[in-house]
Design a protein around this motif. Sequence first.
Motif, mmCIF file in Angstrom:
data_model
loop_
_atom_site.group_PDB
_atom_site.id
_atom_site.type_symbol
_atom_site.label_atom_id
_atom_site.label_comp_id
_atom_site.label_asym_id
_atom_site.label_seq_id
_atom_site.Cartn_x
_atom_site.Cartn_y
_atom_site.Cartn_z
ATOM 1 N N GLU A 16 -0.728 -12.438 8.558
ATOM 2 C CA GLU A 16 0.363 -11.657 7.975
ATOM 3 C C GLU A 16 0.983 -10.729 9.016
ATOM 4 O O GLU A 16 2.201 -10.601 9.099
ATOM 5 C CB GLU A 16 -0.142 -10.837 6.789
ATOM 6 N N ARG A 55 3.959 -13.889 -1.084
ATOM 7 C CA ARG A 55 3.204 -12.662 -1.338
ATOM 8 C C ARG A 55 3.841 -11.468 -0.627
ATOM 9 O O ARG A 55 4.002 -10.403 -1.217
ATOM 10 C CB ARG A 55 1.744 -12.831 -0.913
ATOM 11 N N LEU A 56 4.240 -11.646 0.627
ATOM 12 C CA LEU A 56 4.888 -10.560 1.367
ATOM 13 C C LEU A 56 6.213 -10.169 0.723
ATOM 14 O O LEU A 56 6.568 -8.996 0.663
ATOM 15 C CB LEU A 56 5.087 -10.960 2.834
ATOM 16 N N ASN A 58 6.960 -10.581 -2.538
ATOM 17 C CA ASN A 58 6.632 -9.914 -3.806
ATOM 18 C C ASN A 58 6.140 -8.483 -3.582
ATOM 19 O O ASN A 58 6.308 -7.626 -4.446
ATOM 20 C CB ASN A 58 5.592 -10.713 -4.588
ATOM 21 N N ASP A 59 5.549 -8.238 -2.414
ATOM 22 C CA ASP A 59 5.087 -6.886 -2.078
ATOM 23 C C ASP A 59 6.218 -6.006 -1.548
ATOM 24 O O ASP A 59 6.000 -4.847 -1.212
ATOM 25 C CB ASP A 59 3.964 -6.948 -1.033
ATOM 26 N N GLU A 83 10.731 -1.300 4.080
ATOM 27 C CA GLU A 83 9.317 -1.084 3.743
ATOM 28 C C GLU A 83 8.418 -1.951 4.630
ATOM 29 O O GLU A 83 7.343 -1.534 5.049
ATOM 30 C CB GLU A 83 9.071 -1.397 2.270
ATOM 31 N N THR A 87 5.489 -0.703 7.092
ATOM 32 C CA THR A 87 4.155 -1.303 7.037
ATOM 33 C C THR A 87 3.760 -1.866 8.390
ATOM 34 O O THR A 87 2.613 -1.707 8.832
ATOM 35 C CB THR A 87 4.112 -2.403 5.952
#
Length: 120
Positions: A16, A55-56, A58-59, A83, A87
């Motif tokens: 990731e 997933r990234l 959705n986050d 964001e 991160t």
Amino acid sequence: MNVDNVKSQMRKGMLEYCIMLLLNEKAYYTSDIIKKLQEANLLVVEGTLYPLLTRLKNDGLLSYEWQESQQGPPRKYYVLTEEGRDTLNHLDAAWTELENTVNKLKNRRLLIEEMNDKSS
């Protein structure tokens, strides 16, 4: 210990982060992400990448934009969100800390091996 399994888990743990590093440069299409990771000697297949990107997204760390393609239908290009950049900065700090820790332990191991070689 199954070394191949440990190596696989290490790669999964940093995948990731590596994807976010790439997407910090510019927007990439999925096959471009795979190609760039392969160029960095990190082998990834689409079946692994797509769920990760979802997933990234959705986050809230990634978004995507559709771009016309000269070779068929429009393509989905992924890009870091604000964001995601925040991160990534936190992950950069965590990576540096982890890298320093691992290097200290590796250097300690090398020193001990060197001392053992001299005493032999």
